[in-house]
Design an enzyme around this catalytic site. Sequence first.
Site, PDB file in Angstrom:
ATOM      1  CG  ASP A 151      -1.903   1.163   1.219  1.00  0.00           C
ATOM      2  OD1 ASP A 151      -1.767   2.038   0.338  1.00  0.00           O
ATOM      3  OD2 ASP A 151      -2.787   1.204   2.079  1.00  0.00           O
TER       4      ASP A 151
ATOM      5  N   GLY B 146      -4.934   1.768   7.865  1.00  0.00           N
ATOM      6  CA  GLY B 146      -6.004   1.220   8.707  1.00  0.00           C
ATOM      7  C   GLY B 146      -5.923  -0.276   8.891  1.00  0.00           C
TER       8      GLY B 146
ATOM      9  CG  HIS C 107      -0.550   5.115   4.625  1.00  0.00           C
ATOM     10  ND1 HIS C 107      -1.531   5.525   5.488  1.00  0.00           N
ATOM     11  CD2 HIS C 107      -1.184   4.488   3.596  1.00  0.00           C
ATOM     12  CE1 HIS C 107      -2.719   5.159   5.010  1.00  0.00           C
ATOM     13  NE2 HIS C 107      -2.523   4.540   3.869  1.00  0.00           N
TER      14      HIS C 107
ATOM     15  CB  ILE D 218      -2.754   8.423   9.021  1.00  0.00           C
ATOM     16  CG1 ILE D 218      -3.139   8.093   7.566  1.00  0.00           C
ATOM     17  CG2 ILE D 218      -3.103   9.862   9.354  1.00  0.00           C
ATOM     18  CD1 ILE D 218      -4.629   8.207   7.286  1.00  0.00           C
TER      19      ILE D 218
END
Length: 314
Positions: A204, A227, A209, A224
Site C-alpha cells: 500500500d 487502517g 502513510h 497516518i
Amino acid sequence: MALPTTIDLAHIKSLSWTTTTSYTVSNVISYNLALGCSGFSLPLVYESHPNFHALPTFGAVHGIAIMGLVHQAMADFLPNFQSHNHVHGEHFLALKNAYPIPQGTDQVRLTTTARVVDVVDRKSGVLVCVDIVTVEEATGKVICENEWGGFVMKTPTTGANEQQTQRGARTALPAVPSDRAPDRVLVHQTSPEQAALYRAASNDLNPLHIDPETARAAGFPAPILTGTCTLGIGVRHVIEAFADGDPGRFESVKCRLSKPVFAALGERVRTEMWKENQRRVIFKMIVGEPGSGKSKEKVVMSGVVDLKADGARL
C-alpha cells in the site's frame, strides 16, 4: 463518458474488478514483522519452523490490492467523487482456508474479485460496501473474504440506500460493554519504522502513510498508519490474549475504523478486550499520548473477533 450526477445502485452492483497477486515466504515474514511480532517468535519469522504461518489479517493485503482498482473507478459511478475524500471506515475479514505456505522461492498465486454490494446514505456522504473474494489459483479454494467499507465524504446521496442491508457478521457492529472493565488489555508501541515497513509489506504505497507534506495537505498533522495495520495489531492482541496465540482458531473480524493512528508521532495503541463467550471477543482500540497512558482517541470501535472452538482450527 459523462460524469454521474446521482447514484445508480443497480448499475454499480453490476460492476466487478479482478486482479492477480502473489506472495513468497519473505512477504509473509515481512507482514508479520510489520504488525509488531517478535523476532524471537520463530513460527512467525522462520520459514523452516514446523508451525510457520501468516498472521490472520494477512488476507487484508489482498483487499488493499483490489481496492486500488475500485478507488480508481469511483469517479465513474459516484457523483462529485474526490480521491482525498475516500477513507477506510469499516472492515470485515473471514479466513476460509489456511494461507498456503510457499516452499523455498516458490510463489503462491491468488485471484481476487471485488463487487460493490451496497451504497448507504450517511448524510455527509456515502458508505460504499465492497465484497472481496480471494481464491488460490492452484486449487480453486477460497482463502479469505473481505468486505471493505469505504466512506466517501461530500458525495450526493440521491439513489443510495437509506439503511444498510444487513448481512450477518459482515455488517454487525456490537456495542462494547460499558458495565465492566476489560478482561484483557494489551499495548503496542508504534513507530515511523513500523509505518514504513507496513507500506512495503502490504504494497500500500499511498504517500499519505509516509510523506509529511501529503499528510498536511490532507489535513493531518503527520502521516497516518494504514487502517489495515491498526486492525492487524488489534487482531494479533485478541489471538494472543484469548486463543493462546494460535492463528488457526481465527474465524472472522469486523470493526469500525474511527480515527487514524500516527505512528510517526510514536503513538501507543491500547487494545481493550471483553470475552463475550468461548468463541467471541469484543474489542476497541484507544491511542494515548506517548508515555502518558492517558486516553486520547478511540481509533477502532465496535470490534469483534469470532474464534473457532477449542480443538477446531484451519
